[in-house]
Design a protein around this motif. Structure first.
Motif, PDB file in Angstrom:
ATOM      1  N   PHE A   1       0.829  -1.208   0.000  1.00  0.00           N
ATOM      2  CA  PHE A   1       0.000   0.000   0.000  1.00  0.00           C
ATOM      3  C   PHE A   1       0.865   1.261   0.000  1.00  0.00           C
ATOM      4  O   PHE A   1       0.555   2.248  -0.679  1.00  0.00           O
ATOM      5  CB  PHE A   1      -0.910   0.020   1.235  1.00  0.00           C
ATOM      6  CG  PHE A   1      -2.057  -0.938   1.161  1.00  0.00           C
ATOM      7  CD1 PHE A   1      -3.118  -0.710   0.296  1.00  0.00           C
ATOM      8  CD2 PHE A   1      -2.073  -2.077   1.949  1.00  0.00           C
ATOM      9  CE1 PHE A   1      -4.186  -1.598   0.226  1.00  0.00           C
ATOM     10  CE2 PHE A   1      -3.136  -2.972   1.887  1.00  0.00           C
ATOM     11  CZ  PHE A   1      -4.190  -2.730   1.022  1.00  0.00           C
ATOM     12  N   SER A   2       1.943   1.227   0.772  1.00  0.00           N
ATOM     13  CA  SER A   2       2.773   2.426   0.925  1.00  0.00           C
ATOM     14  C   SER A   2       3.491   2.799  -0.362  1.00  0.00           C
ATOM     15  O   SER A   2       3.952   3.934  -0.523  1.00  0.00           O
ATOM     16  CB  SER A   2       3.800   2.209   2.039  1.00  0.00           C
ATOM     17  OG  SER A   2       4.643   1.105   1.737  1.00  0.00           O
ATOM     18  N   GLN A   3       3.578   1.855  -1.308  1.00  0.00           N
ATOM     19  CA  GLN A   3       4.287   2.139  -2.560  1.00  0.00           C
ATOM     20  C   GLN A   3       3.374   2.689  -3.654  1.00  0.00           C
ATOM     21  O   GLN A   3       3.854   3.113  -4.704  1.00  0.00           O
ATOM     22  CB  GLN A   3       4.957   0.855  -3.054  1.00  0.00           C
ATOM     23  CG  GLN A   3       5.947   0.249  -2.080  1.00  0.00           C
ATOM     24  CD  GLN A   3       6.510  -1.068  -2.579  1.00  0.00           C
ATOM     25  OE1 GLN A   3       6.457  -1.372  -3.777  1.00  0.00           O
ATOM     26  NE2 GLN A   3       7.050  -1.876  -1.657  1.00  0.00           N
TER      27      GLN A   3
ATOM     28  N   GLY B   1       0.754   9.133  -9.353  1.00  0.00           N
ATOM     29  CA  GLY B   1       1.403  10.252 -10.023  1.00  0.00           C
ATOM     30  C   GLY B   1       2.791   9.935 -10.530  1.00  0.00           C
ATOM     31  O   GLY B   1       3.381  10.734 -11.260  1.00  0.00           O
ATOM     32  N   ASN B   2       3.330   8.756 -10.161  1.00  0.00           N
ATOM     33  CA  ASN B   2       4.676   8.378 -10.543  1.00  0.00           C
ATOM     34  C   ASN B   2       4.645   7.547 -11.815  1.00  0.00           C
ATOM     35  O   ASN B   2       4.035   6.474 -11.859  1.00  0.00           O
ATOM     36  CB  ASN B   2       5.329   7.582  -9.399  1.00  0.00           C
ATOM     37  CG  ASN B   2       6.784   7.278  -9.678  1.00  0.00           C
ATOM     38  OD1 ASN B   2       7.118   6.566 -10.615  1.00  0.00           O
ATOM     39  ND2 ASN B   2       7.656   7.830  -8.842  1.00  0.00           N
ATOM     40  N   LYS B   3       5.286   8.011 -12.859  1.00  0.00           N
ATOM     41  CA  LYS B   3       5.255   7.348 -14.156  1.00  0.00           C
ATOM     42  C   LYS B   3       5.858   5.951 -14.085  1.00  0.00           C
ATOM     43  O   LYS B   3       5.329   4.994 -14.670  1.00  0.00           O
ATOM     44  CB  LYS B   3       5.993   8.189 -15.185  1.00  0.00           C
ATOM     45  CG  LYS B   3       5.963   7.604 -16.596  1.00  0.00           C
ATOM     46  CD  LYS B   3       6.665   8.518 -17.587  1.00  0.00           C
ATOM     47  CE  LYS B   3       6.633   7.921 -18.985  1.00  0.00           C
ATOM     48  NZ  LYS B   3       7.328   8.808 -19.962  1.00  0.00           N
ATOM     49  N   GLN B   4       6.966   5.810 -13.352  1.00  0.00           N
ATOM     50  CA  GLN B   4       7.615   4.512 -13.256  1.00  0.00           C
ATOM     51  C   GLN B   4       6.727   3.518 -12.514  1.00  0.00           C
ATOM     52  O   GLN B   4       6.627   2.348 -12.908  1.00  0.00           O
ATOM     53  CB  GLN B   4       8.961   4.645 -12.546  1.00  0.00           C
ATOM     54  CG  GLN B   4       9.718   3.321 -12.470  1.00  0.00           C
ATOM     55  CD  GLN B   4      11.090   3.474 -11.828  1.00  0.00           C
ATOM     56  OE1 GLN B   4      11.527   4.588 -11.556  1.00  0.00           O
ATOM     57  NE2 GLN B   4      11.774   2.358 -11.591  1.00  0.00           N
ATOM     58  N   TRP B   5       6.077   3.989 -11.414  1.00  0.00           N
ATOM     59  CA  TRP B   5       5.176   3.086 -10.687  1.00  0.00           C
ATOM     60  C   TRP B   5       4.041   2.622 -11.591  1.00  0.00           C
ATOM     61  O   TRP B   5       3.682   1.445 -11.595  1.00  0.00           O
ATOM     62  CB  TRP B   5       4.615   3.787  -9.451  1.00  0.00           C
ATOM     63  CG  TRP B   5       3.712   2.898  -8.646  1.00  0.00           C
ATOM     64  CD1 TRP B   5       4.058   2.073  -7.638  1.00  0.00           C
ATOM     65  CD2 TRP B   5       2.289   2.725  -8.832  1.00  0.00           C
ATOM     66  NE1 TRP B   5       2.959   1.387  -7.165  1.00  0.00           N
ATOM     67  CE2 TRP B   5       1.864   1.766  -7.883  1.00  0.00           C
ATOM     68  CE3 TRP B   5       1.348   3.283  -9.687  1.00  0.00           C
ATOM     69  CZ2 TRP B   5       0.539   1.363  -7.774  1.00  0.00           C
ATOM     70  CZ3 TRP B   5       0.034   2.873  -9.597  1.00  0.00           C
ATOM     71  CH2 TRP B   5      -0.376   1.924  -8.648  1.00  0.00           C
ATOM     72  N   ARG B   6       3.461   3.560 -12.357  1.00  0.00           N
ATOM     73  CA  ARG B   6       2.366   3.180 -13.253  1.00  0.00           C
ATOM     74  C   ARG B   6       2.828   2.167 -14.277  1.00  0.00           C
ATOM     75  O   ARG B   6       2.129   1.194 -14.588  1.00  0.00           O
ATOM     76  CB  ARG B   6       1.794   4.422 -13.958  1.00  0.00           C
ATOM     77  CG  ARG B   6       1.125   5.428 -13.035  1.00  0.00           C
ATOM     78  CD  ARG B   6       0.247   6.393 -13.829  1.00  0.00           C
ATOM     79  NE  ARG B   6       0.966   7.063 -14.887  1.00  0.00           N
ATOM     80  CZ  ARG B   6       1.615   8.212 -14.768  1.00  0.00           C
ATOM     81  NH1 ARG B   6       1.632   8.824 -13.571  1.00  0.00           N
ATOM     82  NH2 ARG B   6       2.235   8.768 -15.779  1.00  0.00           N
TER      83      ARG B   6
END
Length: 766
Positions: free
Chosen positions: A741-743, A747-752
């Motif tokens: 959950f914490s990650q 808004g983060n392109k790399q996470w998406r």
């Protein structure tokens, strides 16, 4: 400050919507915003009041404009569209497709509504009910309030069947023990109507073909006091003579080649073939008479009954060779007994047909493809309504982008199925006695699956078994013989190099020889659309190679692998279940849930289930936050540096998966969903090449979990589904770090890029 502006903007929209709904009303008119029903009676329990209040409210007319959270968006759309100047365009669409005109207070007829509600109360046994109506009027809005004072509800004191001693009278009296009318029950007109229908249905089983519920009269005596009534059931004096007679079946005629375009001209017995007590008029000898002896449940000389009547019609339709089945009964006035001759008119489907089908698919792993199939069918192969189906198909799936071209795949196959409308059992002859024709099926199939950069597999299969339904709820499928042979035809150096790095990949291209039997049971009540909840369950058993293994004493751990024709066969027992529960939470919403449990136990000749029989997790119809077939087994995770440009399938012998999603209609054909999925697969035995893959007591701590949102476009002929999901628990991480959950950071392109998974599919996931 930004939050304040946001709230101010929302409030302004709400005020604008509310004002516009009354701004465009005709002069002197007010907007009707609905009704309220109040029950004033201390003797009625709260639960009964609630039901009665809801029942009365549904009868009030007209219905107000639809609302959502107190707002009326459809009326708002109608008003802001103004007067369209063209028959097409945005304004026209907004006004007449999205919007709805205002419901005016002048359309409310208070006196008519009062009479309707008063009548409903009397039908429920509230004979002394008082009902008043009044309006609560604002400046531009009107609401109607109905006040019902029902008084005491009348109850049944006695029930008497006042009939004579004729055959009909005795038959009616014989039904008394199962009467729906019970002393001390509340008076209810709906129950009285149900009692007449019940008696009629019983009489239809006793040969009273011409009888009708309208010939029964139930008199009500409410003058006995103490808020009680006596009920007297009688047969109306004007009941026709034929309705009082119990009929038997005379001759039975079957016309299997009846055409809708020809005039109905009934042939005589001279034109017919007598078989098993009925006459078949089939000059071209198109069907063997035995087809009808298994489907027509009337016998000459037996008493007419409605069950056999309906059962025969349904049975003939389920044979699969007729597009229309009708029948009629005529009195045989030459017979001294009350006799009905039965006539069945069967309009056959075209004997042979060919159909072309094209499918398109887009998967979450960026594979796009299509399949073309040609289906040829003969609906009366050996004149016994046998259906021979031959299917030839070919398909492809390719990578639109990216470097993982090894996933591209092509398939080509053929399948032939012969379906017989009966149980075909050597030395035995038996038949089911329900509305569904049992079937004996034989299937031969061959398929080539080619991944040009990886490998080519061939699959040959033989099936022989039975399929039958007990009723609309229960269905069985038993394959006495199930043989499947999968062989590699070509393995590329690229895939062989990958096996060196990941030995588990060798399972995919292993030669698999499966000889066994399968059984599947399905229960569903999803055809009962009026239910608040629906259930679906499928349970299956798959057993292979065990008898051979016992005879040959095969045991893989000692190196005593047994073989047939030089091919080592698989040995296992596999049991699985798929349970689904659908709960309606509103007129246009439901909560859908599913749990899948599967256990495969490799025995004797096998250390694992054959690859094509193993379980997988992840993908558009599974755990949607993970790519197809990439979850598990257990906590095992492939080393991405060894993937060599493709995503191999991860499989297991044991599976647990739980899914739930909330579905709601958003607009016309557009539906939305919020979902959460959890699950994993495991191996039954240890595999040194896949550490962490074996099933253990800690299996609940090894579940993958994902969530997301979806849209469904219900276009009638198909449902297009789009789901966007992301993982919230990754089982391959360290024990204390699996919840992520914490990650989450949209808004983060790399996470998406690493976590968002888009699934595009046809139909619902479950």
């Amino acid at each position: 400050m930004n939050r304040f502006r946001y709230y101010f903007f929302i409030c302004s929209l709400l005020v604008l919507e509310a004002c516009s709904n009354t701004r465009y009303l005709p002069k002197g008119e007010k907007l009707y915003i609905g009704s309220e029903v109040k029950i004033v009676c201390d003797s009625i329990p709260k639960s009964q009041k609630k039901v009665l209040r809801a029942d009365l409210k549904t009868l009030t007319r007209p219905k107000p404009n639809s609302s959502f959270l107190g707002l009326r968006p459809k009326l708002f759309a109608f008003n802001i569209a103004g007067t369209p100047k063209r028959p097409k365009g945005l304004r026209n669409w907004l006004k007449y497709q999205i919007g709805e005109p205002p419901v005016l207070a002048s359309a409310v007829d208070l006196q008519l509504n009062q009479k309707i509600l008063q009548n409903r109360l009397e039908n429920k046994g509230f004979f002394n009910a008082i009902l008043t109506a009044d309006t609560a009027s604002g400046k531009l809005r009107v609401k109607v309030k109905y006040i019902a004072i029902p008084g005491s509800q009348y109850r049944i004191k006695t029930v008497a069947f006042m009939v004579d001693s004729t055959l009909l009278g005795k038959a009616v009296t014989a039904t008394f023990a199962k009467s729906l009318l019970t002393p001390n029950d509340p008076f209810n007109l709906d129950v009285i109507k149900g009692e007449r229908t019940r008696i009629d249905q019983t009489l239809k089983e006793e040969g009273f073909y011409y009888f009708s519920p309208e010939y029964l009269l139930i008199k009500v005596d409410s003058t006995i006091g103490n808020n009680q009534v006596n009920l007297y059931l009688t047969i109306k004096p004007e009941t026709p003579y034929l309705a009082k007679i119990s009929f038997v079946i005379g001759d039975i005629y079957i016309y299997p080649n009846f055409s809708l375009t020809q005039a109905r001209a009934d042939s005589t017995k001279n034109d017919a073939v007598l078989f098993d007590g009925f006459y078949v008029i089939d000059k071209d000898n198109t069907f063997k008479p035995g087809v009808f002896s298994r489907s027509v449940f009337f016998k000459s000389g037996e008493r007419y009954n409605r069950k056999a009547h309906n059962l025969s019609l349904r049975r003939l339709m389920s044979v699969g060779s007729f597009k229309l089945v009708t029948n009629r009964f005529d009195r045989d006035e030459t017979d001294p007994r009350p006799t009905l001759d039965a006539f069945y008119y069967l309009t056959p489907l075209p004997r042979k047909s060919i159909r072309f089908e094209v499918y398109g698919t887009t998967n979450s792993n960026s594979l796009t493809g299509s399949e073309l199939s040609v289906n040829w069918r003969n609906r009366n192969t050996f004149r016994g309504a046998e259906q021979l189906m031959i299917k030839v198909y070919g398909g492809f799936a390719f990578q639109l982008s990216g470097s993982q071209s090894g996933n591209n795949a092509y398939s080509l196959g053929a399948e032939a199925t012969l379906s017989l409308p009966q149980f075909l059992v050597p030395f035995f002859r038996f038949n089911t006695s329900n509305a569904f024709v049992p079937r004996t099926k034989f299937t031969l199939g061959y398929e080539i699956i080619n991944k040009p950069l990886l490998y080519t597999l061939t699959s040959s299969r033989i099936l022989a078994g039975y399929n039958w339904k007990e009723n609309i709820y229960n269905e069985h499928e038993l394959n006495i013989i199930s043989i499947n042979l999968v062989q590699p035809a070509n393995v590329t150096p690229r895939y062989q190099d990958s096996i060196i790095k990941m030995p588990g990949l060798a399972r995919t291209i292993e030669r698999q020889f499966i000889i066994g039997s399968t059984y599947s049971f399905t229960y569903t009540n999803q055809l009962e659309f009026t239910r608040r909840n629906n259930i679906y369950f499928n349970g299956n058993i798959d057993v292979a190679g065990n008898m051979l293994g016992l005879v040959q004493k095969a045991f893989y751990r000692t190196g005593d692998g047994a073989a047939i024709f030089g091919i080592q066969y698989s040995q296992y027992v596999k049991i699985g279940g798929d349970f689904r529960y659908y709960l309606k939470t509103g007129p246009e919403s439901k909560l859908a849930s599913r749990i899948i449990v599967g256990v495969g136990i490799p025995t004797g000749n096998s250390s694992e289930l054959p690859f094509i029989k193993q379980y997988f997790a992840g993908g558009a119809n599974s755990i949607r936050a993970f790519m197809a077939r990439t979850v598990g087994p257990g906590t095992y995770r492939l080393n991405e540096s060894n993937l060599n440009g493709f995503n191999p399938d991860q499989s297991g012998d044991i599976k647990l998966e739980i899914n739930t999603e909330y579905r709601i209609k958003l607009y016309r054909f557009i539906h939305g969903a919020v979902f959460i999925d959890a699950g994993n697969v495991w191996l039954y035995n240890d595999n040194p090449n896949e550490p962490g893959a074996k099933f253990s007591k800690a299996f609940l701590k090894e579940l993958a979990v994902g969530s997301g949102l979806g849209l469904r476009f219900d276009l009638s002929f198909l449902i297009l589904r789009i789901d966007l999901a992301f993982p919230i628990r990754k089982p391959w991480l360290a024990s204390g770090d699996r919840w992520v959950f914490s990650q989450i950071d949209f808004g983060n392109k790399q996470w998406r890029s690493e976590n968002l998974v888009l699934n595009i599919a046809i139909g619902y996931p479950f």
